[in-house]
Each structure stands twice: as C-alpha cells, then as structure tokens.
Motif scaffolding. Structure first.
Motif, PDB file in Angstrom:
ATOM      1  N   TRP A 106      63.764  29.618 -15.789  1.00 34.91           N
ATOM      2  CA  TRP A 106      63.447  28.644 -17.392  1.00 34.91           C
ATOM      3  C   TRP A 106      64.533  28.019 -16.972  1.00 34.91           C
ATOM      4  O   TRP A 106      65.634  28.174 -16.517  1.00 34.91           O
ATOM      5  N   ALA A 107      64.670  26.309 -17.279  1.00 35.27           N
ATOM      6  CA  ALA A 107      65.726  24.928 -17.333  1.00 35.27           C
ATOM      7  C   ALA A 107      65.419  25.016 -19.236  1.00 35.27           C
ATOM      8  O   ALA A 107      64.916  24.699 -19.330  1.00 35.27           O
ATOM      9  N   ALA A 108      67.095  24.707 -18.708  1.00 40.74           N
ATOM     10  CA  ALA A 108      67.360  23.577 -19.905  1.00 40.74           C
ATOM     11  C   ALA A 108      67.124  24.460 -21.508  1.00 40.74           C
ATOM     12  O   ALA A 108      67.198  23.839 -22.434  1.00 40.74           O
ATOM     13  N   CYS A 109      67.236  25.492 -21.614  1.00 41.58           N
ATOM     14  CA  CYS A 109      65.592  26.945 -22.892  1.00 41.58           C
ATOM     15  C   CYS A 109      67.650  27.864 -23.311  1.00 41.58           C
ATOM     16  O   CYS A 109      68.141  27.959 -22.813  1.00 41.58           O
ATOM     17  N   GLY A 110      67.766  27.559 -24.530  1.00 39.56           N
ATOM     18  CA  GLY A 110      69.456  28.171 -25.796  1.00 39.56           C
ATOM     19  C   GLY A 110      70.150  27.314 -25.260  1.00 39.56           C
ATOM     20  O   GLY A 110      70.591  26.586 -24.730  1.00 39.56           O
ATOM     21  N   ASP A 111      71.402  28.139 -25.473  1.00 40.45           N
ATOM     22  CA  ASP A 111      72.831  27.888 -25.495  1.00 40.45           C
ATOM     23  C   ASP A 111      73.406  28.482 -24.918  1.00 40.45           C
ATOM     24  O   ASP A 111      74.833  28.551 -24.737  1.00 40.45           O
ATOM     25  N   SER A 112      73.494  29.771 -24.181  1.00 36.78           N
ATOM     26  CA  SER A 112      74.387  30.484 -23.705  1.00 36.78           C
ATOM     27  C   SER A 112      74.534  29.017 -22.203  1.00 36.78           C
ATOM     28  O   SER A 112      74.087  28.930 -21.879  1.00 36.78           O
ATOM     29  N   ALA A 113      75.715  29.769 -22.323  1.00 30.18           N
ATOM     30  CA  ALA A 113      76.724  29.508 -21.808  1.00 30.18           C
ATOM     31  C   ALA A 113      76.030  29.562 -19.452  1.00 30.18           C
ATOM     32  O   ALA A 113      76.675  28.619 -18.962  1.00 30.18           O
ATOM     33  N   ASN A 114      76.131  30.486 -19.833  1.00 29.42           N
ATOM     34  CA  ASN A 114      75.005  30.755 -18.464  1.00 29.42           C
ATOM     35  C   ASN A 114      74.502  31.425 -18.072  1.00 29.42           C
ATOM     36  O   ASN A 114      73.767  31.689 -17.074  1.00 29.42           O
ATOM     37  N   TRP A 115      73.112  31.375 -19.008  1.00 33.39           N
ATOM     38  CA  TRP A 115      71.934  31.876 -19.056  1.00 33.39           C
ATOM     39  C   TRP A 115      70.837  31.020 -19.526  1.00 33.39           C
ATOM     40  O   TRP A 115      69.701  31.233 -19.141  1.00 33.39           O
ATOM     41  N   HIS A 116      71.328  29.756 -19.923  1.00 35.70           N
ATOM     42  CA  HIS A 116      70.168  28.545 -19.865  1.00 35.70           C
ATOM     43  C   HIS A 116      69.591  28.215 -18.577  1.00 35.70           C
ATOM     44  O   HIS A 116      68.082  27.811 -19.359  1.00 35.70           O
ATOM     45  N   THR A 117      69.502  28.121 -17.866  1.00 30.97           N
ATOM     46  CA  THR A 117      68.542  28.177 -17.049  1.00 30.97           C
ATOM     47  C   THR A 117      68.569  29.397 -15.588  1.00 30.97           C
ATOM     48  O   THR A 117      70.100  29.140 -15.528  1.00 30.97           O
ATOM     49  N   ALA A 118      67.549  29.634 -15.305  1.00 30.52           N
ATOM     50  CA  ALA A 118      67.937  30.593 -13.924  1.00 30.52           C
ATOM     51  C   ALA A 118      66.223  30.945 -14.161  1.00 30.52           C
ATOM     52  O   ALA A 118      65.226  30.559 -14.066  1.00 30.52           O
ATOM     53  N   SER A 119      66.488  31.994 -12.647  1.00 25.41           N
ATOM     54  CA  SER A 119      64.898  31.992 -11.675  1.00 25.41           C
ATOM     55  C   SER A 119      65.165  33.559 -11.876  1.00 25.41           C
ATOM     56  O   SER A 119      66.355  34.512 -11.401  1.00 25.41           O
ATOM     57  N   ALA A 120      63.924  33.855 -12.459  1.00 26.52           N
ATOM     58  CA  ALA A 120      64.066  35.858 -11.391  1.00 26.52           C
ATOM     59  C   ALA A 120      62.415  36.345 -10.286  1.00 26.52           C
ATOM     60  O   ALA A 120      61.455  34.953  -9.734  1.00 26.52           O
ATOM     61  N   ARG A 121      62.909  37.162 -10.099  1.00 31.09           N
ATOM     62  CA  ARG A 121      61.793  38.298  -9.930  1.00 31.09           C
ATOM     63  C   ARG A 121      60.925  38.824 -10.423  1.00 31.09           C
ATOM     64  O   ARG A 121      61.863  39.892 -11.287  1.00 31.09           O
ATOM     65  N   VAL A 122      59.723  39.057 -10.980  1.00 31.11           N
ATOM     66  CA  VAL A 122      59.065  39.429 -12.084  1.00 31.11           C
ATOM     67  C   VAL A 122      58.024  40.938 -11.406  1.00 31.11           C
ATOM     68  O   VAL A 122      57.168  40.417  -9.523  1.00 31.11           O
ATOM     69  N   GLU A 123      58.594  42.027 -11.027  1.00 31.49           N
ATOM     70  CA  GLU A 123      57.512  42.488 -10.331  1.00 31.49           C
ATOM     71  C   GLU A 123      56.223  43.554 -11.710  1.00 31.49           C
ATOM     72  O   GLU A 123      57.159  44.033 -12.909  1.00 31.49           O
ATOM     73  N   VAL A 124      55.100  44.255 -11.291  1.00 29.43           N
ATOM     74  CA  VAL A 124      54.225  44.191 -12.405  1.00 29.43           C
ATOM     75  C   VAL A 124      54.108  45.541 -12.173  1.00 29.43           C
ATOM     76  O   VAL A 124      53.179  46.057 -10.649  1.00 29.43           O
ATOM     77  N   LEU A 125      54.963  46.522 -12.989  1.00 30.96           N
ATOM     78  CA  LEU A 125      55.196  47.855 -12.088  1.00 30.96           C
ATOM     79  C   LEU A 125      53.986  48.951 -12.239  1.00 30.96           C
ATOM     80  O   LEU A 125      53.353  49.920 -11.568  1.00 30.96           O
ATOM     81  N   ASP A 126      53.287  48.723 -13.921  1.00 32.77           N
ATOM     82  CA  ASP A 126      51.844  49.574 -14.176  1.00 32.77           C
ATOM     83  C   ASP A 126      51.306  47.611 -15.194  1.00 32.77           C
ATOM     84  O   ASP A 126      51.785  47.458 -16.854  1.00 32.77           O
ATOM     85  N   PRO A 127      50.340  47.355 -14.278  1.00 31.52           N
ATOM     86  CA  PRO A 127      49.474  46.143 -15.288  1.00 31.52           C
ATOM     87  C   PRO A 127      49.013  46.844 -16.916  1.00 31.52           C
ATOM     88  O   PRO A 127      48.580  48.125 -16.975  1.00 31.52           O
ATOM     89  N   LEU A 128      48.808  46.106 -18.105  1.00 26.77           N
ATOM     90  CA  LEU A 128      48.542  46.228 -18.895  1.00 26.77           C
ATOM     91  C   LEU A 128      46.898  45.930 -19.642  1.00 26.77           C
ATOM     92  O   LEU A 128      46.791  46.597 -20.132  1.00 26.77           O
ATOM     93  N   PHE A 129      46.830  44.952 -18.750  1.00 23.76           N
ATOM     94  CA  PHE A 129      45.502  44.529 -18.808  1.00 23.76           C
ATOM     95  C   PHE A 129      44.965  46.216 -18.262  1.00 23.76           C
ATOM     96  O   PHE A 129      45.033  46.101 -16.736  1.00 23.76           O
ATOM     97  N   PRO A 130      43.406  46.028 -18.504  1.00 26.29           N
ATOM     98  CA  PRO A 130      42.499  45.501 -19.038  1.00 26.29           C
ATOM     99  C   PRO A 130      43.243  45.813 -20.453  1.00 26.29           C
ATOM    100  O   PRO A 130      43.677  47.368 -20.790  1.00 26.29           O
ATOM    101  N   LEU A 131      43.557  45.253 -21.832  1.00 24.27           N
ATOM    102  CA  LEU A 131      43.915  45.536 -23.068  1.00 24.27           C
ATOM    103  C   LEU A 131      42.558  46.173 -23.947  1.00 24.27           C
ATOM    104  O   LEU A 131      41.643  45.826 -24.113  1.00 24.27           O
ATOM    105  N   GLU A 132      43.468  47.536 -24.220  1.00 24.94           N
ATOM    106  CA  GLU A 132      42.567  48.286 -25.410  1.00 24.94           C
ATOM    107  C   GLU A 132      42.957  49.070 -25.946  1.00 24.94           C
ATOM    108  O   GLU A 132      44.833  49.437 -25.103  1.00 24.94           O
ATOM    109  N   ILE A 133      43.207  49.524 -26.632  1.00 29.37           N
ATOM    110  CA  ILE A 133      44.164  50.523 -27.832  1.00 29.37           C
ATOM    111  C   ILE A 133      44.492  52.177 -27.082  1.00 29.37           C
ATOM    112  O   ILE A 133      43.812  52.308 -26.211  1.00 29.37           O
ATOM    113  N   GLY A 134      45.504  52.130 -26.894  1.00 33.01           N
ATOM    114  CA  GLY A 134      46.601  53.084 -26.189  1.00 33.01           C
ATOM    115  C   GLY A 134      46.552  52.436 -24.444  1.00 33.01           C
ATOM    116  O   GLY A 134      47.276  53.150 -23.879  1.00 33.01           O
TER     117      GLY A 134
END
Length: 217
Positions: A106-134
């Motif tokens: 994200w870039a130029a988001c919010g008003d945090s002095a440290n976190w308005h711009t950042a990058s991240a590594r996202v891991e899908v440990l357990d996918p939520l899809f397919p979506l169904e109850i439970g």
C-alpha cells in the motif's frame, strides 16, 4: 468529512496502521451497536447449498457508508495474479485474488508516520476457499514499512453462516458471512456469488466499529 472517511477506508482495506486524532468519530463509536447491512435468514437448505468455489474477479465498486453518509467508488483493476485498488485520496493498495487475505502493498494510505506506505509477504497457510458454511482459513503477513518498521501477524477466518442481503437500492442477493480476526481487529464480510464482497464491517477490540459499508452496484 470525505477526506477522513476515505483515509479510514483506504487504511482498513490496505491493512495499514491508522492513528486517529482525538476528534475522530472512533471514540464515540466504541459503545454503539454494531452497524450492519440489512439481512434476513436464508432457509437452511439454500444456506447449506451455497458454495463459492473460487474468488470472484473484482471490478469497480460503489459503496454506501453505514456510519457516515455518502457514497464512494473503489477503482479495482487486475494487477499480476491479483488486483490493484485506487482510492479517491490517492491511496493505492494491492492484494492477491483472495479478498480475505491481507494486502501485500500500500502507498499513501492513512496518516501513520511509519505505516502509510509499506510492502509485505503474504502466505496463505490455509485457503478459505471454497467458501461454504464452516470453512476456515489462515493467512500470515510479514510487512515492512517505508521507514524500516516490521510487523508479522496471523489472521484466522471462519465462514459462520449465510443470509439474504438487501442493498440500499433494494436488490437482494444470497451471501455467505465470513469473519476474520488477527487478535486486534475483527473484519466481517458478506460475500455473494458472482459479486464478491457486498458488505463489510471492521471492529477494533478497544475502539469499537471503525468502518462499515454496503455495495450499491
């Protein structure tokens, strides 16, 4: 008002750290009832049959804020294997196709002095899809801000039920209800076949409701 609302929306969608001033609405919302879209129970047979196999391809969305009045547009574009969203105030964030995963930049988001711009590594440990109850899912994000701050957090999600949701324009759609928590913030999404997210709410464990909206289109 629009500037504050868009900054808040941009921050919650990107996952950045929002630092509100003492004059923001958050202090007054902590003790109020949770805002939510208009819904009614879906019959048990239809609820059990409701299943969304894969993430919906998102496009531009117009939303109605359930806390403040007014509508806003989210400009959604395909970006690599995911998508990119631009807010009216200049905030830009990217995410993998799974709506429930944390944002990976994200870039130029919010008003945090440290976190308005950042990058991240996202891991899908357990996918939520397919979506169904439970269904359950788990995601881990290791983020680094533009000032060199780091943060790692795990988000757990569960599909808790199914409802019929009515938009402000009167259209109805069946939707699965998914709740995600990272231990500090609880995010609830009403997710519909062919449309994806049709309503959203974010509640902070101390400040109470921070954002809630429903789609108009």
């Amino acid at each position: 008002m629009i500037t504050l609302r868009m900054a808040t929306l941009a921050c919650l969608l990107s996952g950045c750290a929002l630092i509100p001033s003492q004059n923001t609405r958050e202090a007054g919302l902590a003790s109020t009832a949770l805002p939510a879209p208009e819904t009614r129970a879906l019959d048990s047979r239809s609820a059990k049959a409701l299943r969304i196999a894969r993430p919906v391809v998102l496009r531009s969305m117009t939303i109605s804020d359930l806390i403040d009045t007014g509508d806003e547009a989210l400009r959604v574009r395909r970006f690599g294997n995911g998508y990119r969203v631009r807010e009216a105030n200049g905030c830009v964030w990217t995410r993998i196709p799974d709506w429930f995963a944390p944002s990976d930049s994200w870039a130029a988001c919010g008003d945090s002095a440290n976190w308005h711009t950042a990058s991240a590594r996202v891991e899908v440990l357990d996918p939520l899809f397919p979506l169904e109850i439970g269904a359950t899912g788990r995601y881990r994000r290791a983020a680094t801000s533009f000032t060199g701050k780091t943060s790692t957090r795990t988000t757990d999600c569960t599909v808790t039920g199914a409802v019929t949701l009515t938009t402000p324009g009167g259209r109805t759609t069946p939707a699965l209800v998914a709740t995600c928590s990272d231990g500090r913030i609880v995010r609830t999404t009403w997710y519909a076949p062919d449309l994806g997210p049709v309503a959203y709410r974010e509640v902070h464990d101390r400040r109470g409701p921070r954002q809630a909206w429903v789609r108009l289109d």
